[in-house]
Motif scaffolding. Structure first.
Motif, PDB file in Angstrom:
ATOM      1  N   PHE A 133      -9.852 -30.232  22.874  1.00 49.85           N
ATOM      2  CA  PHE A 133      -9.394 -31.438  21.714  1.00 49.85           C
ATOM      3  C   PHE A 133      -9.010 -32.398  22.400  1.00 49.85           C
ATOM      4  N   LYS A 134      -9.800 -33.515  22.357  1.00 47.23           N
ATOM      5  CA  LYS A 134      -9.312 -34.874  23.011  1.00 47.23           C
ATOM      6  C   LYS A 134      -9.299 -35.802  21.588  1.00 47.23           C
ATOM      7  N   ILE A 135      -7.966 -36.137  21.165  1.00 42.77           N
ATOM      8  CA  ILE A 135      -7.814 -36.988  20.040  1.00 42.77           C
ATOM      9  C   ILE A 135      -6.925 -38.225  20.405  1.00 42.77           C
ATOM     10  N   SER A 136      -7.513 -39.407  19.968  1.00 43.08           N
ATOM     11  CA  SER A 136      -6.962 -40.710  20.317  1.00 43.08           C
ATOM     12  C   SER A 136      -6.303 -41.084  19.023  1.00 43.08           C
ATOM     13  N   THR A 137      -4.922 -40.972  19.119  1.00 43.38           N
ATOM     14  CA  THR A 137      -3.946 -41.199  18.081  1.00 43.38           C
ATOM     15  C   THR A 137      -2.639 -41.607  18.437  1.00 43.38           C
ATOM     16  N   ASN A 138      -1.995 -42.469  17.597  1.00 40.74           N
ATOM     17  CA  ASN A 138      -0.537 -42.576  17.911  1.00 40.74           C
ATOM     18  C   ASN A 138       0.470 -42.153  16.882  1.00 40.74           C
ATOM     19  N   VAL A 139      -0.013 -41.047  16.245  1.00 42.87           N
ATOM     20  CA  VAL A 139       0.737 -40.482  15.165  1.00 42.87           C
ATOM     21  C   VAL A 139       1.172 -39.093  15.892  1.00 42.87           C
ATOM     22  N   ASN A 140       2.577 -39.214  16.066  1.00 43.55           N
ATOM     23  CA  ASN A 140       3.072 -37.837  16.960  1.00 43.55           C
ATOM     24  C   ASN A 140       2.850 -36.445  16.256  1.00 43.55           C
ATOM     25  N   GLU A 141       2.598 -36.435  14.860  1.00 46.85           N
ATOM     26  CA  GLU A 141       2.542 -35.074  14.274  1.00 46.85           C
ATOM     27  C   GLU A 141       1.034 -34.609  14.691  1.00 46.85           C
ATOM     28  N   VAL A 142       0.224 -35.636  14.803  1.00 40.93           N
ATOM     29  CA  VAL A 142      -1.258 -35.230  15.104  1.00 40.93           C
ATOM     30  C   VAL A 142      -1.376 -34.944  16.535  1.00 40.93           C
ATOM     31  N   LYS A 143      -0.554 -35.715  17.322  1.00 42.42           N
ATOM     32  CA  LYS A 143      -0.646 -35.333  18.809  1.00 42.42           C
ATOM     33  C   LYS A 143      -0.007 -33.795  19.039  1.00 42.42           C
ATOM     34  N   ILE A 144       0.885 -33.675  18.314  1.00 44.18           N
ATOM     35  CA  ILE A 144       1.570 -32.173  18.379  1.00 44.18           C
ATOM     36  C   ILE A 144       0.653 -31.271  17.934  1.00 44.18           C
ATOM     37  N   LEU A 145      -0.237 -31.483  16.844  1.00 47.69           N
ATOM     38  CA  LEU A 145      -1.075 -30.380  16.431  1.00 47.69           C
ATOM     39  C   LEU A 145      -2.083 -30.301  17.327  1.00 47.69           C
ATOM     40  N   ALA A 146      -2.670 -31.495  17.932  1.00 48.97           N
ATOM     41  CA  ALA A 146      -3.957 -31.436  18.894  1.00 48.97           C
ATOM     42  C   ALA A 146      -3.127 -30.477  19.974  1.00 48.97           C
ATOM     43  N   ASP A 147      -2.221 -30.874  20.470  1.00 52.93           N
ATOM     44  CA  ASP A 147      -1.797 -30.142  21.956  1.00 52.93           C
ATOM     45  C   ASP A 147      -1.605 -28.569  21.621  1.00 52.93           C
ATOM     46  N   SER A 148      -1.290 -28.250  20.273  1.00 53.08           N
ATOM     47  CA  SER A 148      -1.012 -26.789  19.898  1.00 53.08           C
ATOM     48  C   SER A 148      -2.570 -26.193  19.978  1.00 53.08           C
ATOM     49  N   LEU A 149      -3.360 -27.132  19.321  1.00 52.97           N
ATOM     50  CA  LEU A 149      -4.912 -26.408  19.132  1.00 52.97           C
ATOM     51  C   LEU A 149      -5.471 -26.371  20.569  1.00 52.97           C
ATOM     52  N   GLU A 150      -5.202 -27.043  21.410  1.00 48.92           N
ATOM     53  CA  GLU A 150      -5.593 -27.256  22.706  1.00 48.92           C
ATOM     54  C   GLU A 150      -5.074 -25.951  23.561  1.00 48.92           C
ATOM     55  N   VAL A 151      -3.772 -25.509  23.288  1.00 52.33           N
ATOM     56  CA  VAL A 151      -3.223 -24.497  24.025  1.00 52.33           C
ATOM     57  C   VAL A 151      -3.830 -23.220  23.386  1.00 52.33           C
ATOM     58  N   MET A 152      -4.192 -23.154  22.182  1.00 51.54           N
ATOM     59  CA  MET A 152      -4.778 -21.889  21.212  1.00 51.54           C
ATOM     60  C   MET A 152      -6.330 -21.920  21.896  1.00 51.54           C
ATOM     61  N   ARG A 153      -6.773 -22.997  22.182  1.00 55.73           N
ATOM     62  CA  ARG A 153      -8.240 -22.965  22.797  1.00 55.73           C
ATOM     63  C   ARG A 153      -8.350 -22.283  24.194  1.00 55.73           C
ATOM     64  N   THR A 200     -10.583 -31.155  13.094  1.00 56.75           N
ATOM     65  CA  THR A 200     -11.471 -30.269  12.309  1.00 56.75           C
ATOM     66  C   THR A 200     -12.596 -30.021  12.968  1.00 56.75           C
ATOM     67  N   ARG A 201     -13.323 -30.964  13.506  1.00 57.06           N
ATOM     68  CA  ARG A 201     -14.673 -30.851  13.931  1.00 57.06           C
ATOM     69  C   ARG A 201     -14.675 -30.031  15.029  1.00 57.06           C
ATOM     70  N   GLY A 202     -13.595 -30.227  16.023  1.00 59.18           N
ATOM     71  CA  GLY A 202     -13.305 -29.529  17.199  1.00 59.18           C
ATOM     72  C   GLY A 202     -13.043 -28.032  16.776  1.00 59.18           C
ATOM     73  N   ALA A 203     -12.477 -27.846  16.028  1.00 62.76           N
ATOM     74  CA  ALA A 203     -12.162 -26.501  15.565  1.00 62.76           C
ATOM     75  C   ALA A 203     -13.384 -25.974  15.197  1.00 62.76           C
ATOM     76  N   ASN A 204     -14.220 -26.590  14.342  1.00 61.33           N
ATOM     77  CA  ASN A 204     -15.582 -25.751  13.890  1.00 61.33           C
ATOM     78  C   ASN A 204     -16.494 -25.715  15.149  1.00 61.33           C
ATOM     79  N   ARG A 205     -16.129 -26.697  16.343  1.00 66.54           N
ATOM     80  CA  ARG A 205     -17.271 -26.210  17.310  1.00 66.54           C
ATOM     81  C   ARG A 205     -16.760 -25.069  18.107  1.00 66.54           C
TER      82      ARG A 205
END
Length: 602
Positions: free
Chosen positions: A209-229, A194-199
């Motif tokens: 979007f550099k997110i450190s997590t083991n949750v697969n869904e969050v990783k997929i979301l972060a990768d999608s947001l990075e593609v969008m960025r 969220t903070r990254g999206a606000n920036r």
């Protein structure tokens, strides 16, 4: 205020709502569960207490019955006192078969023995049990009332409740700590996203979007947001490049470009606008276009579909100088509303060139008239000599009549009147020559006249010269009044030049038969059309495109300025001068002029 805002924001967040929901669920469930369990344990405690004291009361009843049967009261008293020394038994009342209290001695009890069925019935922390004392042979030997203390059991139940509450609190604390850990594990990456999206929304597109997590869904979301960025960065760079190109293109335009809203507030301008107005770009972008020119005229071009989109007006620059400009207005529709694009072209040079050209044409026309008059000087002198010679003869006749004393008043009056007529004729010739040669000023002699009258006057003027008077033109003039608003002398100059050229072309053929027709009519466009048709040799095809050029002439002694001046004069009057080969032979020169309509002009 900051803490309150933080708490409110947290309660509205996903993690806050999940944690609050789980805590509320556990509070409701644990309250019901612990209450049920504690009630069950409490019942077990009280039932066990009741069972124990009833068992104990049976034992005591048997022992008391035995002592009463043996009639050993001292031993009964000692036995009873021993029972009261320990345990939960706090009161013993024994009656004989006659209802007399035998223990404790001296006790008066008016009420009957009472008995409790449930724990805590009396509310005095005592549980009463009564029983009949029956011997082995079924004889009733007395009755017994025992009172047991409930305090110990009540205290144990209280401790049980306290321990239950402590366990529930510990459990809820464990749940909260666990949910906090889950919140940190699951929602902290989401908050980072969220903070990254606000920036990125604030314009910091280069932060990934550099997110450190083991949750697969969050990783997929972060990768999608990075593609969008990355896509946004790419599109933003393309838009920036396009904007820079457009701005460079606009700034390279020599015309001033102003973008404003429907109220005239300027939003952007180019460098040419700043140069034209002498204001800075920053000043113009903060002010209204009405400070430069009439915004009502600008707005009218958009609001009124019939209004000219291009018009001329005056612009006032920073120094107060009035600058003639050509204004071109167009609308640009956007989602936020309609913007006006105003193009301003500095026409000072054009106006100056027009004035110089107009002055040049006047000078050339004047020179042409002088040239024509130079060629016609001999013929005009001859024409003037005729009335002057007649005047001289009439006056000499009058003088001789007075000298001979043979005065005939009628003859003298006839001679004087004839001399006056010849003088008037000479004055008319001189007046027309003077008006023809005079150099007029811009719009100085615009007047509404009959085109047919101009034709007749021009023919009359040409025929003053005996060189041209041998050719009599045929006038085919419409009977309709052909009113036109022109400079009469200039149009007459055109007609004189065309008629003289036609006569010269006819004379160059050395033929006895000739044809010269001057006609007037209304063409299909509603304009006045005047034609001069001759039977001369015509214009060679190779020279057709050159005859109106300055300094081009087919005459040996020609200056090549006559037709060029004529075309300029006609065009200054919003007309057209053209050439066309005659149907059979010769040439046809014709020109058109706008028909003057009084109501339309008003």
């Amino acid at each position: 205020m900051g803490i309150r805002h933080t708490i409110v924001s947290w309660t509205r967040s996903l993690s806050g709502r999940v944690l609050i929901s789980i805590v509320l669920i556990h509070v409701v469930l644990m309250t019901g569960l612990f209450h049920s369990v504690l009630r069950l344990v409490e019942n077990n405690y009280t039932e066990q207490f009741v069972d124990d004291i009833r068992t104990d009361s049976q034992r005591v009843s048997q022992l008391v019955t035995y002592e009463i049967i043996n009639n050993d009261l001292e031993k009964l008293k000692k036995f009873s006192e021993d029972l009261l020394l320990g345990g939960d038994l706090v009161s013993i009342v024994i009656k004989n078969k006659f209802g007399k209290i035998i223990y404790p001695e001296g006790t008066q009890l008016n009420e009957k023995f009472q008995e409790d069925f449930f724990f805590g019935d009396n509310g005095n922390n005592l549980y009463f049990i009564k029983s009949r004392l029956i011997a082995n042979d079924a004889r009733v030997v007395g009755s017994l009332q025992l009172a047991y203390d409930e305090t110990t059991t009540i205290e144990e139940v209280d401790v049980l409740y306290k321990n239950g509450f402590v366990i529930a609190a510990i459990y809820l604390f464990i749940v909260i700590v666990f949910m906090g850990a889950v919140d940190t594990y699951l929602t902290q990456p989401l908050r980072n996203l969220t903070r990254g999206a606000n920036r990125i929304a604030s314009g910091k597109y280069n932060e990934s979007f550099k997110i450190s997590t083991n949750v697969n869904e969050v990783k997929i979301l972060a990768d999608s947001l990075e593609v969008m960025r990355n896509e946004l960065v790419s599109r933003g760079e393309k838009l920036s490049d396009r904007e820079r190109r457009i701005r460079a293109l606009v700034n390279s335009i020599t015309d001033a470009v102003i973008v404003c809203d429907l109220d005239g507030n300027m939003e952007s301008v180019n460098h040419a606008a700043a140069t034209l107005t002498s204001y800075s770009i920053e000043f113009l972008a903060k002010n209204n276009i009405g400070e430069l020119l009439s915004f009502a005229e600008v707005s009218n071009t958009i609001k009124n579909p019939n209004a000219d989109k291009v018009y001329e007006t005056l612009l006032i620059d920073k120094n107060g100088e009035k600058i003639p400009v050509e204004v071109n207005v167009s609308g640009l529709t956007q989602r936020q509303g309609v913007l006006l694009i105003v193009l301003l072209r500095d026409i000072r040079d054009r106006k100056r060139n027009e004035m110089e050209r107009y002055q040049y044409y006047n000078d050339m026309a004047h020179a042409g008239r002088l040239g024509i008059m130079g060629e016609m000087a001999a013929g005009i002198a001859h024409e003037l000599n005729q009335p002057l010679g007649a005047i001289s003869l009439y006056l000499q006749g009058c003088i001789r009549s007075f000298d001979s004393n043979a005065v005939d008043l009628q003859e003298i009056m006839y001679a004087i009147n004839s001399a006056d007529e010849q003088a008037t004729r000479a004055a008319g010739i001189i007046r027309r020559i003077k008006g023809f040669v005079r150099k007029e000023t811009e719009n100085g002699n615009l007047e509404v006249v009959d085109a047919n009258m101009l034709i007749k006057r021009s023919v009359e003027f040409v025929l003053l010269d005996t060189k041209y008077s041998i050719i009599q033109p045929e006038l085919v003039l419409t009977s309709r009044m052909l009113e036109v608003k022109v400079d009469s002398l200039q149009i007459e100059q055109v007609l004189v030049n065309l008629i003289r050229n036609a006569i010269e072309a006819i004379l160059s053929q050395n033929e006895r038969s000739y044809f010269l027709k001057i006609s007037s009519d209304i063409d299909v466009d509603g304009n006045i059309k005047i034609c001069v048709t001759d039977s001369g040799s015509g214009v060679e095809s190779k020279n057709i495109n050159k005859i109106f050029d300055t300094y081009f002439s087919t005459k040996e002694d020609g200056l090549g300025m006559g037709l060029a001046i004529c075309r300029s004069i006609i065009e200054e009057h919003d007309g057209v001068l053209q050439y066309a080969p005659s149907v059979n032979y010769g040439s046809e020169f014709y020109f058109t002029l706008p028909l003057y309509v009084a109501n339309f002009a008003k």
